[in-house]
Design an enzyme around this catalytic site. Structure first.
Site, PDB file in Angstrom:
ATOM      1  N   CYS A   1      -4.052   4.903  -2.230  1.00 47.01           N
ATOM      2  CA  CYS A   1      -4.419   4.220  -3.470  1.00 47.01           C
ATOM      3  C   CYS A   1      -4.456   5.244  -4.590  1.00 47.01           C
ATOM      4  O   CYS A   1      -5.199   6.224  -4.517  1.00 47.01           O
ATOM      5  CB  CYS A   1      -5.782   3.562  -3.314  1.00 47.01           C
ATOM      6  SG  CYS A   1      -6.352   2.797  -4.847  1.00 47.01           S
TER       7      CYS A   1
ATOM      8  N   HIS B   1      -8.557  -1.807   8.259  1.00 46.63           N
ATOM      9  CA  HIS B   1      -7.495  -1.184   7.457  1.00 46.63           C
ATOM     10  C   HIS B   1      -7.823   0.310   7.339  1.00 46.63           C
ATOM     11  O   HIS B   1      -8.596   0.719   6.483  1.00 46.63           O
ATOM     12  CB  HIS B   1      -7.512  -1.891   6.099  1.00 46.63           C
ATOM     13  CG  HIS B   1      -6.583  -1.395   5.052  1.00 46.63           C
ATOM     14  ND1 HIS B   1      -5.521  -2.138   4.588  1.00 46.63           N
ATOM     15  CD2 HIS B   1      -6.565  -0.262   4.309  1.00 46.63           C
ATOM     16  CE1 HIS B   1      -4.898  -1.496   3.624  1.00 46.63           C
ATOM     17  NE2 HIS B   1      -5.515  -0.338   3.428  1.00 46.63           N
TER      18      HIS B   1
ATOM     19  N   ASN C   1      -1.688   4.867   5.241  1.00 39.52           N
ATOM     20  CA  ASN C   1      -2.296   4.029   6.281  1.00 39.52           C
ATOM     21  C   ASN C   1      -1.917   4.589   7.647  1.00 39.52           C
ATOM     22  O   ASN C   1      -0.927   5.299   7.790  1.00 39.52           O
ATOM     23  CB  ASN C   1      -1.739   2.605   6.218  1.00 39.52           C
ATOM     24  CG  ASN C   1      -2.125   1.877   4.951  1.00 39.52           C
ATOM     25  OD1 ASN C   1      -1.557   2.126   3.897  1.00 39.52           O
ATOM     26  ND2 ASN C   1      -3.084   0.994   5.056  1.00 39.52           N
TER      27      ASN C   1
ATOM     28  N   ASP D   1       0.854  -1.196   0.000  1.00 37.51           N
ATOM     29  CA  ASP D   1       0.000   0.000   0.000  1.00 37.51           C
ATOM     30  C   ASP D   1       0.888   1.244   0.000  1.00 37.51           C
ATOM     31  O   ASP D   1       0.590   2.248  -0.660  1.00 37.51           O
ATOM     32  CB  ASP D   1      -0.898  -0.028   1.236  1.00 37.51           C
ATOM     33  CG  ASP D   1      -2.175   0.762   1.086  1.00 37.51           C
ATOM     34  OD1 ASP D   1      -2.168   1.756   0.358  1.00 37.51           O
ATOM     35  OD2 ASP D   1      -3.187   0.396   1.717  1.00 37.51           O
TER      36      ASP D   1
HETATM   37  P1  HMG Z   1      -8.228  -3.804 -17.520  1.00 42.68           P
HETATM   38  O1  HMG Z   1      -7.491  -2.836 -18.383  1.00 42.68           O
HETATM   39  O2  HMG Z   1      -9.694  -3.706 -17.473  1.00 42.68           O
HETATM   40  O3  HMG Z   1      -7.864  -5.330 -17.810  1.00 42.68           O
HETATM   41  O4  HMG Z   1      -7.616  -3.689 -16.050  1.00 42.68           O
HETATM   42  P2  HMG Z   1      -7.563  -6.159 -19.065  1.00 42.68           P
HETATM   43  O5  HMG Z   1      -7.863  -7.575 -18.696  1.00 42.68           O
HETATM   44  O6  HMG Z   1      -8.237  -5.550 -20.262  1.00 42.68           O
HETATM   45  O7  HMG Z   1      -5.971  -6.023 -19.220  1.00 42.68           O
HETATM   46  C1  HMG Z   1      -5.346  -4.860 -19.690  1.00 42.68           C
HETATM   47  C2  HMG Z   1      -3.850  -5.159 -19.835  1.00 42.68           C
HETATM   48  O8  HMG Z   1      -3.294  -5.475 -18.564  1.00 42.68           O
HETATM   49  C3  HMG Z   1      -3.572  -6.372 -20.724  1.00 42.68           C
HETATM   50  O9  HMG Z   1      -2.309  -6.150 -21.313  1.00 42.68           O
HETATM   51  C4  HMG Z   1      -3.475  -7.490 -19.727  1.00 42.68           C
HETATM   52  O10 HMG Z   1      -2.725  -8.578 -20.174  1.00 42.68           O
HETATM   53  C5  HMG Z   1      -2.768  -6.803 -18.581  1.00 42.68           C
HETATM   54  P3  HMG Z   1      -2.163  -5.632 -22.827  1.00 42.68           P
HETATM   55  O11 HMG Z   1      -2.870  -6.660 -23.653  1.00 42.68           O
HETATM   56  O12 HMG Z   1      -2.859  -4.292 -22.870  1.00 42.68           O
HETATM   57  O13 HMG Z   1      -0.689  -5.537 -23.040  1.00 42.68           O
HETATM   58  N1  HMG Z   1      -3.087  -7.408 -17.286  1.00 42.68           N
HETATM   59  C6  HMG Z   1      -2.149  -7.777 -16.384  1.00 42.68           C
HETATM   60  N2  HMG Z   1      -0.805  -7.728 -16.433  1.00 42.68           N
HETATM   61  C7  HMG Z   1      -0.159  -8.205 -15.333  1.00 42.68           C
HETATM   62  N3  HMG Z   1      -0.786  -8.687 -14.252  1.00 42.68           N
HETATM   63  C8  HMG Z   1      -2.127  -8.733 -14.189  1.00 42.68           C
HETATM   64  C9  HMG Z   1      -2.858  -8.270 -15.293  1.00 42.68           C
HETATM   65  N4  HMG Z   1      -4.175  -8.185 -15.548  1.00 42.68           N
HETATM   66  C10 HMG Z   1      -4.291  -7.654 -16.760  1.00 42.68           C
HETATM   67  N5  HMG Z   1      -2.720  -9.194 -13.094  1.00 42.68           N
HETATM   68  C11 HMG Z   1      -7.101  -4.690 -13.914  1.00 42.68           C
HETATM   69  C12 HMG Z   1      -8.152  -4.457 -14.987  1.00 42.68           C
HETATM   70  C13 HMG Z   1      -7.814  -5.294 -12.721  1.00 42.68           C
HETATM   71  C14 HMG Z   1      -6.058  -5.648 -14.434  1.00 42.68           C
HETATM   72  C15 HMG Z   1      -6.431  -3.328 -13.567  1.00 42.68           C
HETATM   73  O14 HMG Z   1      -7.416  -2.360 -13.378  1.00 42.68           O
HETATM   74  C16 HMG Z   1      -5.566  -3.411 -12.337  1.00 42.68           C
HETATM   75  O15 HMG Z   1      -4.562  -4.085 -12.324  1.00 42.68           O
HETATM   76  N6  HMG Z   1      -5.952  -2.670 -11.266  1.00 42.68           N
HETATM   77  C17 HMG Z   1      -5.215  -2.694 -10.012  1.00 42.68           C
HETATM   78  C18 HMG Z   1      -5.390  -1.378  -9.309  1.00 42.68           C
HETATM   79  C19 HMG Z   1      -4.668  -1.390  -7.988  1.00 42.68           C
HETATM   80  O16 HMG Z   1      -3.736  -2.147  -7.786  1.00 42.68           O
HETATM   81  N7  HMG Z   1      -5.107  -0.519  -7.067  1.00 42.68           N
HETATM   82  C20 HMG Z   1      -4.468  -0.407  -5.759  1.00 42.68           C
HETATM   83  C21 HMG Z   1      -4.709  -1.585  -4.890  1.00 42.68           C
HETATM   84  S1  HMG Z   1      -6.275  -1.523  -4.064  1.00 42.68           S
HETATM   85  C22 HMG Z   1      -5.930  -0.620  -2.617  1.00 42.68           C
HETATM   86  O17 HMG Z   1      -4.880  -0.046  -2.502  1.00 42.68           O
HETATM   87  C23 HMG Z   1      -6.940  -0.630  -1.503  1.00 42.68           C
HETATM   88  C24 HMG Z   1      -6.485  -1.453  -0.302  1.00 42.68           C
HETATM   89  O18 HMG Z   1      -5.289  -0.973   0.232  1.00 42.68           O
HETATM   90  C25 HMG Z   1      -7.567  -1.437   0.787  1.00 42.68           C
HETATM   91  C26 HMG Z   1      -8.069  -0.025   1.107  1.00 42.68           C
HETATM   92  O19 HMG Z   1      -7.261   0.877   1.375  1.00 42.68           O
HETATM   93  O20 HMG Z   1      -9.302   0.133   1.101  1.00 42.68           O
HETATM   94  C27 HMG Z   1      -6.278  -2.939  -0.681  1.00 42.68           C
HETATM   95 MG    MG Z   2      -5.171   0.762   1.550  1.00 41.06          MG
END
Ligand code: HMG
Ligand code: MG
Length: 305
Positions: A240, A207, A249, A16
Site C-alpha cells: 500500500c 490478508h 502480499n 494490491d
Molecule cells: P480526499 O482528497 O479527502 O477526497 O480523498 P475528496 O472527496 O476531497 O476528493 C478529492 C478529489 O478526488 C476530488 O477531485 C474528487 O472528485 C476526487 P477534484 O475536485 O480535486 O478534481 N475523488 C475521486 N475521483 C475518482 N474516484 C473516486 C473519488 N473520490 C474522490 N472514488 C479519498 C479521499 C478516499 C478519495 C482518497 O484518499 C482515496 O482515494 N484513497 C484511496 C487510497 C488507496 O487506494 N489506498 C490503497 C488501498 S487500501 C490497501 O491497499 C489495503 C488493503 O490491501 C488491505 C491491507 O493490506 O490491509 C485493502
Molecule cells: Mg493489502
C-alpha cells in the site's frame, strides 16, 4: 484442531499488486494479466480500484480495465471503492462485487483515505446500503489489524470492534489485513477466536503481507484457527503506497504450494498462476518475491541448461 479440506484464494495481484508499482503499466498489460489469472481456476480476482486517481494514479484506468477483462464464467471480479463516487464509477463500469476499506489504526486511516475510522464507517454505511440495494456482493477490509506503520497501538479488540460494525452494516465478508507485514502467529491465535465469537468464521478472510517473512506462518496459524479464505498475490506483488515499508502480499504460489502439499484443495492450478506471474514480471521489470515462484523458475532453468 482440524484443518479445512478446501481453501478459497482471493487473488490480489491486479489490485494490491499493481497499485504499488512505480512504473506506469499499460492498460493492455493489466487486462492480459487478469485474463491469464482468469484461466487458473481462481474464483475471486480483485480487478482494480475506483479510488481517486490522485491517490492511486497506478489504477486510474479502472473503468477501461474493468470493461476490457474477459469475465470468466463462475469467477467474481470485486473492485475497491472508497466512497459513493467510487461506487458509482464501479457500477457504471459494470462491477457487481465491491470492497470497502477501513482500518484499526486511526493514523493509517487518515493517511490512506483522509477520514477518521468513524467517518469511514459512516461513508461506507451509505456505500454498503446502496450496494446491497443493487444486489452487489460486498467485502469489508480492516487494514493494520496486526500493527500500524505510524506507531499508534492496535489491539485485537479494536479490530473486533471495526469488524462488528462492518458486518452490522451488511458486508458479506471481511478481510483482515496485516498491511505492513508485522503480524506473528500468536497474534493470529489471539485475534481469530475473538472475531469468531462475533462473526461466522466462514465470512472471514485473512490478508497477510510478507514484509518480514511471517505471512505463511500466519496462514498456517489461521488455518489451525478455522480460517479457510486467504488473500494472496501472484508472484508476491503488492503493498500500500500509504503504508511506509509495506511490501507484497503472501505469494499465491507460496500459499498454493503449501496447501497442495498439505492435501488441502483450492481448485487453482499453480502452473497457470506461475504463467500469469511470469507475464507480469516481464511488465513490471523486477524480480518477484514469491519463493515458490522463484523455485519453479529456477528448476525450469536448471532443467533447460
Ligand atoms: P480526499 O482528497 O479527502 O477526497 O480523498 P475528496 O472527496 O476531497 O476528493 C478529492 C478529489 O478526488 C476530488 O477531485 C474528487 O472528485 C476526487 P477534484 O475536485 O480535486 O478534481 N475523488 C475521486 N475521483 C475518482 N474516484 C473516486 C473519488 N473520490 C474522490 N472514488 C479519498 C479521499 C478516499 C478519495 C482518497 O484518499 C482515496 O482515494 N484513497 C484511496 C487510497 C488507496 O487506494 N489506498 C490503497 C488501498 S487500501 C490497501 O491497499 C489495503 C488493503 O490491501 C488491505 C491491507 O493490506 O490491509 C485493502
Ligand atoms: Mg493489502
Amino acid at each position: 484442531m482440524t484443518l479445512p479440506r478446501h481453501v478459497t484464494i482471493f487473488e490480489m495481484g491486479a489490485r494490491d499488486g499493481l497499485q504499488n508499482e512505480d512504473a506506469v503499466i499499460a492498460t493492455d498489460e493489466k487486462v492480459r494479466y487478469i485474463d491469464l489469472l482468469s484461466e487458473t481456476g481462481l474464483k475471486w480476482i480483485e480487478a482494480t480500484s475506483f479510488v481517486s486517481p490522485k491517490a492511486i494514479p497506478q489504477l486510474a484506468d479502472a473503468t477501461e480495465v474493468f470493461a476490457r477483462i474477459r469475465k470468466a464464467p463462475g469467477v467474481r471480479y470485486p473492485v475497491l471503492v472508497p466512497n459513493l463516487k467510487g461506487y458509482e464509477r464501479a457500477r457504471a463500469a459494470g462491477a457487481d462485487a465491491i470492497a470497502v476499506f477501513t482500518a484499526a489504526s486511526e493514523r493509517f486511516t487518515k493517511r490512506n483515505i483522509n477520514m477518521t475510522i468513524d467517518e469511514s464507517l459512516a461513508t461506507f454505511r451509505d456505500v454498503v446500503s446502496s450496494a446491497k440495494h443493487d444486489g452487489c456482493w460486498v467485502r469489508g477490509y480492516i487494514s493494520t489489524a496486526f500493527g500500524s506503520p505510524f506507531g499508534d497501538g492496535v489491539t485485537a479488540q479494536m479490530v473486533v470492534d471495526v469488524a462488528s460494525k462492518l458486518m452490522a452494516m451488511g458486508c458479506d465478508e471481511l478481510s483482515i489485513g496485516d498491511t505492513i507485514g508485522v503480524g506473528v502467529p500468536s497474534q493470529v491465535d489471539e485475534l481469530v477466536p475473538l472475531l469468531a465469537a462475533r462473526i461466522p468464521l466462514d465470512l472471514i478472510a485473512m490478508h497477510f503481507h510478507d514484509t518480514r517473512g511471517t505471512a505463511l506462518a500466519n496462514v498456517y496459524a489461521a488455518l489451525l484457527n478455522g480460517i479457510s479464505k486467504f488473500d494472496s498475490s501472484s508472484g508476491g506483488l503488492g503493498g500500500c503506497p500509504y503504508a511506509p515499508g509495506a511490501t507484497g502480499n503472501v505469494g499465491t504460489e507460496d500459499v498454493l504450494y503449501m496447501l497442495e502439499r498439505m492435501g488441502i484443495e483450492t481448485g487453482v492450478d499453480i502452473a497457470k498462476v506461475r504463467a500469469a506471474s511470469r507475464f507480469i514480471a516481464g511488465v513490471v521489470d523486477h524480480a518477484l518475491t514469491s519463493k515458490a515462484y522463484q523455485a519453479m523458475e529456477a528448476a525450469e532453468a536448471a532443467a533447460i541448461s
